[in-house]
Design an enzyme around this catalytic site. Structure first.
Site, short mmCIF file in Angstrom:
data_model
loop_
_atom_site.label_atom_id
_atom_site.label_comp_id
_atom_site.label_asym_id
_atom_site.label_seq_id
_atom_site.Cartn_x
_atom_site.Cartn_y
_atom_site.Cartn_z
N ASP A 89 -1.61 -0.86 -4.08
CA ASP A 89 -1.72 -0.02 -5.27
C ASP A 89 -0.43 -0.11 -6.09
O ASP A 89 0.53 -0.78 -5.71
CB ASP A 89 -2.02 1.43 -4.88
CG ASP A 89 -1.12 1.95 -3.77
OD1 ASP A 89 0.09 1.63 -3.78
OD2 ASP A 89 -1.62 2.65 -2.87
N ASP A 149 0.85 -1.19 0.00
CA ASP A 149 0.00 0.00 0.00
C ASP A 149 0.88 1.24 0.00
O ASP A 149 1.56 1.53 0.98
CB ASP A 149 -0.90 -0.05 1.24
CG ASP A 149 -1.71 1.22 1.46
OD1 ASP A 149 -1.76 2.05 0.55
OD2 ASP A 149 -2.29 1.34 2.56
N ASN A 159 -0.09 4.50 -0.36
CA ASN A 159 -0.64 5.78 0.11
C ASN A 159 -1.37 5.65 1.45
O ASN A 159 -2.11 6.55 1.84
CB ASN A 159 -1.56 6.40 -0.94
CG ASN A 159 -2.78 5.53 -1.22
OD1 ASN A 159 -2.94 4.45 -0.65
ND2 ASN A 159 -3.65 5.99 -2.11
N ASP A 194 -3.90 3.96 2.54
CA ASP A 194 -5.37 3.93 2.62
C ASP A 194 -5.90 2.53 2.91
O ASP A 194 -7.11 2.31 2.92
CB ASP A 194 -5.99 4.48 1.34
CG ASP A 194 -5.73 3.59 0.12
OD1 ASP A 194 -4.93 2.64 0.23
OD2 ASP A 194 -6.30 3.88 -0.95
N ASP A 218 -7.61 -14.35 -18.62
CA ASP A 218 -8.57 -14.90 -17.66
C ASP A 218 -9.62 -15.73 -18.39
O ASP A 218 -10.12 -15.34 -19.45
CB ASP A 218 -9.23 -13.74 -16.92
CG ASP A 218 -10.15 -14.19 -15.80
OD1 ASP A 218 -9.66 -14.83 -14.85
OD2 ASP A 218 -11.36 -13.90 -15.89
N GLU A 249 -5.16 -18.99 -18.70
CA GLU A 249 -5.81 -19.63 -17.57
C GLU A 249 -6.95 -20.45 -18.15
O GLU A 249 -8.01 -19.94 -18.47
CB GLU A 249 -6.37 -18.59 -16.59
CG GLU A 249 -7.02 -19.24 -15.37
CD GLU A 249 -8.22 -18.49 -14.81
OE1 GLU A 249 -8.50 -18.64 -13.61
OE2 GLU A 249 -8.89 -17.76 -15.58
#
Length: 582
Positions: free
Chosen positions: A45, A37, A39, A41, A218, A293
């Site tokens: 990210d 993380d 930032n 929060d 995917d 996948e």
């Protein structure tokens, strides 16, 4: 002792200098919301990813694969895409992506991004337009809309069930139904529509032009549905025994019945899509790649996806499902390399990902070949120490194999599954759609521990003492302190250093481009797995008794300090050896 099997290879005759990077790459999967993380929060990210690239470079991986970071309402953790050409504000901006990509490339690592072509989010502009358009309109033709059955169209168009549980059809106010093989918020695209095909090629080019090195596709066996959408009464699951040729209960091989292929998976038309995409990638330099996948069995059908004019790799879920079992692993490895060799493609190896219970926890169950769909407080709790020992040993088995290997974030730390998450914090839609029958995948998606003594175990990249920031989006178990990166990096005997040593030796011995040969020591029914790859002899003891090591070899890497005792390989351990005179 069983007789040694014939030599098996997944290599080609291509000179090493011309072998594409992905043929033997070790690729590290990053689940952005749970990696780091940047930032404070509470949500991982792209800035967090960028900040931890030196850690990955030190580990020795060749590439990273990022799970979706696109604009999304996050109904399925980003696999419900609302805009394929932008970054969700949760994760940053396109500028953040470009900076991360540039730094990864400068560090010598390739970058693979996820592509979700089977379905969009119901908040995608296309679907929002379709929802208010008339039946048979061009907007609706981008998706799979049908009139219902019954006197008033009140019944679904067929009996298909969602992979996530419940009906695969949802009815709109005007009476028509739309197909969603996954969540209601993930409507399936209509791949019979040329506009859909052109749009996804455009998406490919958008990211290729930015410099990405490849795409993980995917549900690569989806997209094309059988003509007429015939009924299919079976409940299809994701990665489990029902799609692997193995029974999910016993792990034993099951005979393949090609007539039992669901009418919405593995249809012949998907291969035309990948031939077109292959031609698109060929227009770019740098050996760009696609990895499938695809929950397809038997192996012969899976490797159709990696023929010379289609994709470059396909995930080997049969290897993942083999568990801690020498016989099943021997069979899986042999079949995979044999089928890969037939089409001139490398095999890939993987033990965990964002859809599976972590292998260190599966291997700690009473039956280490089980494949549970999540683990909760009411389930058998794994033996954590046993699972870690077996997980470390299995890592040497996997990383010694020729081909490409995939690591899931935290594998290198030996992270276990979070098996005691409160139901109230679960976000996986499978939990809600099955009314808790399937616990779901949240337990393997818990944010990583970076600093043992910091709030959130240092998940946030900030001054954790003076500005602790928000709590991680999923709670971490207290046991994660013992697995944190800062108590492993540079610490002899740690799981991180084991992986780092294995990746270094794998590269120096060119194991990814080698040839596998089962040795006379290989005795699967007795729990002994033994193969040679070039000069390296790999031994793993999955049995109940210690085993003599060959006296004309020396150990160059062991899965633990206790792996070798008095010239014998202990149980739940593995080693790499080379001839004594080398």
């Amino acid at each position: 002792m069983t007789a040694s099997a014939p030599a098996v290879s997944d290599s080609t005759d291509t000179p090493a200098a011309q072998t594409p990077w992905w043929a033997d790459a070790v690729i590290y999967q990053i689940y952005p919301r749970s990696f780091a993380d940047g930032n404070a929060d509470g949500m991982g990210d792209l800035a967090g990813v960028r900040s931890r690239l030196p850690y990955l470079r030190k580990l020795g991986v060749d590439a990273i694969w990022l799970s979706p970071f696109y604009v999304s309402p996050q109904a399925d953790a980003g696999y419900d895409v609302a805009d394929y050409r932008d970054v969700d504000p949760l994760f940053g901006t396109l500028a953040d992506f470009d900076a991360m990509l540039a730094e990864a490339h400068a560090s010598g690592m390739k970058v693979i991004v996820d592509l979700v072509p089977n379905h969009t989010s119901d908040e995608h502009e296309w679907f929002k337009a379709a929802a208010v358009a008339a039946p048979a309109s061009p907007e609706r033709e981008r998706y799979i809309f049908r009139d219902g059955l019954g006197d008033h169209g009140e019944l679904p168009p067929n009996n298909w069930q969602s992979i996530f549980g419940g009906n695969a059809w949802t009815r709109l106010e005007d009476g028509q139904w739309y197909l969603h093989l996954f969540d209601t918020k993930q409507p399936d695209l209509n791949w019979d529509n040329p506009e859909v095909r052109a749009e996804m090629v455009s998406v490919l080019r958008f990211w290729l032009d930015r410099g990405v090195d490849g795409f993980r596709i995917d549900v690569a066996h989806g997209m094309v549905k059988a003509e007429g959408l015939p009924d299919w009464a079976e409940q299809t699951s994701m990665i489990d025994g029902s799609g692997s040729g193995r029974s999910p209960e016993s792990g034993e091989p099951e005979p393949a019945d090609l007539n039992q292929t669901p009418p919405y998976f593995d249809q012949p038309g998907v291969h035309d899509i990948y031939r077109e995409w292959n031609r698109v990638l060929a227009q770019y330099d740098g050996d760009r790649m696609l990895v499938a996948e695809a929950w397809v069995e038997p192996a012969e059908r899976l490797f159709r996806y990696v023929r010379h004019d289609e994709m470059q790799q396909a995930f080997n879920f049969d290897f993942l499902l083999a568990g801690w079992d020498a016989a099943q692993l021997t069979e899986s490895i042999t079949e995979s390399l044999t089928e890969a060799g037939k089409v001139g493609a490398p095999s890939t190896w993987v033990m965990s990902n964002h859809d599976t219970v972590r292998h260190t926890s599966r291997f700690g169950l009473e039956d280490p070949t089980q494949f549970p769909k999540g683990l909760g407080t009411d389930h058998e709790q794994p033996d954590e120490a046993l699972g870690l020992s077996r997980g470390r040993a299995a890592a040497l088995v996997m990383l010694g194999l020729p081909g490409s290997a995939y690591l899931y974030q935290g594998d290198e730390l030996g992270l276990p599954e979070h098996t005691t998450l409160p139901d109230g914090v679960r976000e996986d839609p499978t939990f809600a759609r099955t009314s808790g029958t399937e616990i779901g995948r949240d337990g393997c998606r818990v944010p990583l521990p970076w600093v043992a003594e910091a709030p959130g175990f240092g998940f946030g990249v900030y001054d954790a003492v003076s500005a602790p920031g928000a709590a991680p989006w999923l709670p971490q178990p207290s046991s994660f302190a013992g697995y944190a990166a800062d108590v492993q990096v540079g610490v002899a005997g740690s799981t991180y250093e084991l992986y780092r040593s294995a990746l270094n030796l794998r590269q120096s011995h060119a194991l990814g481009r080698g040839l596998l040969e089962w040795t006379p020591l290989n005795s699967p029914q007795e729990g002994m797995l033994s193969y040679r790859n070039g000069a390296v002899l790999v031994l793993a003891n999955m049995g109940a008794a210690t085993i003599d090591l060959p006296n004309d070899h020396r150990v160059i890497l062991a899965s633990s300090e206790a792996a070798v005792d008095g010239g014998r390989l202990t149980i739940n351990a593995s080693v790499w050896l080379v001839p004594t005179d080398s």
